[in-house]
Design an enzyme around this catalytic site. Structure first.
Site, PDB file in Angstrom:
ATOM      1  N   HIS A 138       0.815  -1.227   0.000  1.00  0.00           N
ATOM      2  CA  HIS A 138       0.000   0.000   0.000  1.00  0.00           C
ATOM      3  C   HIS A 138       0.848   1.275   0.000  1.00  0.00           C
ATOM      4  CE1 HIS A 138      -3.525  -2.429   0.518  1.00  0.00           C
ATOM      5  NE2 HIS A 138      -3.129  -2.896   1.694  1.00  0.00           N
ATOM      6  N   ASP A 175      -2.751 -10.824  -2.147  1.00  0.00           N
ATOM      7  CA  ASP A 175      -3.275 -10.338  -0.867  1.00  0.00           C
ATOM      8  C   ASP A 175      -4.765 -10.006  -1.029  1.00  0.00           C
ATOM      9  OD1 ASP A 175      -2.114  -9.086   1.862  1.00  0.00           O
ATOM     10  OD2 ASP A 175      -3.752  -7.829   1.130  1.00  0.00           O
ATOM     11  N   ASP A 264      -4.313 -13.168   4.537  1.00  0.00           N
ATOM     12  CA  ASP A 264      -5.626 -12.529   4.715  1.00  0.00           C
ATOM     13  C   ASP A 264      -6.743 -12.930   3.735  1.00  0.00           C
ATOM     14  OD1 ASP A 264      -4.796 -10.821   2.697  1.00  0.00           O
ATOM     15  OD2 ASP A 264      -4.728  -9.004   3.929  1.00  0.00           O
TER      16      ASP A 264
HETATM   17 ZN    ZN Z   1      -4.026  -7.386   3.018  1.00  0.00          ZN
END
Ligand code: ZN
Length: 368
Positions: A138, A175, A264
């Site tokens: 990110h 992810d 995740d």
């Molecule tokens: Zn993540």
């Protein structure tokens, strides 16, 4: 085949403090699982890297951001409020709580590991290297968010291009969250094919990564977003690999595969709503191993995410097992639902696949 695993105890300092979803004990949990008999024969060697210098970080961040980030997080780790305005450079979810660790220093170790991973693979020490703590997808040049300070995924690709003269790098982001930072680095860059599988952005942070986001200018077609429906499980992911990821990878012919993403997408994760069982993580590792035959088996794998402590070390190990080609006896977490039941989200996934193909058939003949 021996896996190189970049790990050091100092990674536990990547800890935003009590009450924050991102704590530093995750790395040790994985290392512990790796050291115990859970690996069931995975052959690996632990390698330690050095801290990234400011010069290393300039490849992915601007000076003002680095200076602020260093001073703020170093002060925070000493219990001081720190200088300046955090929100000028970082999102609120990067706010350290209570008594955080030395986050900035650990973030430098993670970029240091990215650099070392490139060297280990390019200089022939290992074909496949895992960087524990890697995948901070990110972060951007002048902004940190989503628990990420410095984008080591982007670092790997840029370093391979700059130092080793690579011309075709595949980044495969599995992810659960879209890799908005990584996407921004390479949105107009045809040297890097960015394939990103993530939960439908309408339902989760960061809210980007729709199928229609395909790249810009010369980079058109080199960003492939696959927004997975909420609940998508094993069969959905398998189908996306079979119909999009593998054919495009074969057509692109990357010189290396960089994969990132932790645990995740698991159905018991605390922050997300996908439906992948542990076997799905094994399958992803296995698919990457098979696809890497196109690039002399070269893979850099980055793992850090996951918000269920019982799942995280097992999912990371499952990926490692798939990469190494070692079938693990995976112990799934307790659940009421039948994880072997048919993936009921497959119909929705097929619609997503058609949407992705429609957006990309001008760029990839295999999707036409
Ligand atoms: Zn993540």
């Amino acid at each position: 085949m021996t896996l190189g695993i970049l790990y050091r105890e100092d990674l536990k300092e990547y800890d935003f403090g009590q009450g924050h979803p991102f704590r530093g004990d995750r790395f040790d949990a994985f290392y512990h699982a790796l050291r115990s008999n859970l690996t069931q024969g995975i052959d690996y060697r632990i390698v330690k890297s050095d801290l990234a210098t400011d010069d290393d970080l300039f490849l992915i961040c601007n000076r003002e951001y680095i200076n602020f980030t260093r001073e703020f997080y170093r002060a925070a780790s000493r219990g001081l409020t720190g200088p300046g305005d955090l929100y000028r450079f970082h999102s609120a979810d990067n706010t350290p709580l209570g008594k955080p660790g030395k986050i900035e220093e650990a973030a430098r170790f993670i970029v240091g590991q990215a650099k070392e991973a490139c060297r280990l693979v390019q200089e022939g020490f290992f074909q496949k290297v895992i960087s524990v703590g890697g995948g901070l997808h990110h972060a951007r040049r002048s902004r940190g968010e989503g628990f990420c300070l410095y984008n080591d995924v982007a670092y790997c690709a840029l370093h391979l291009i700059k130092k080793y003269g690579m011309e075709r790098v595949l980044i495969l982001d599995t992810d659960a969250h879209a890799g908005n930072g990584t996407c921004e680095y390479f949105y107009d860059d045809p040297r890097v094919l960015f394939i990103d599988l993530h939960q439908d952005p309408l339902t989760i942070y960061p809210g980007t990564g729709f199928a229609g986001e395909v790249g810009r200018g010369e980079g058109k077609g080199f960003t492939i977003n696959v927004p997975m429906p909420v609940g998508a499980g094993y069969e959905s992911f398998q189908m996306v690999f079979d119909t999009i990821v593998e054919p495009v990878t074969m057509e692109f012919k990357p010189q290396i595969i960089i994969r990132n993403g932790g645990s995740d997408p698991h159905f018991k994760d605390g922050l997300t709503s996908l439906g992948l069982p542990l076997e799905g993580f094994f399958m992803i590792g296995q698919k990457v191993r098979q696809m890497a035959e196109v690039c002399d088996d070269k893979v850099i794998d980055l793992v850090c995410s996951g918000y269920n402590k019982d799942v995280l070390p097992h999912a990371w190990l499952a990926i490692a097992g798939g990469l190494a080609g070692i079938k693990l006896n995976l112990k799934e977490v307790e659940t009421d639902c039948d994880i072997h039941a048919e993936d009921v989200y497959l119909t929705k996934t097929k619609e997503v696949i058609e949407d992705v193909k429609a957006n990309h058939r001008d760029y990839w003949s295999c999707l036409g």
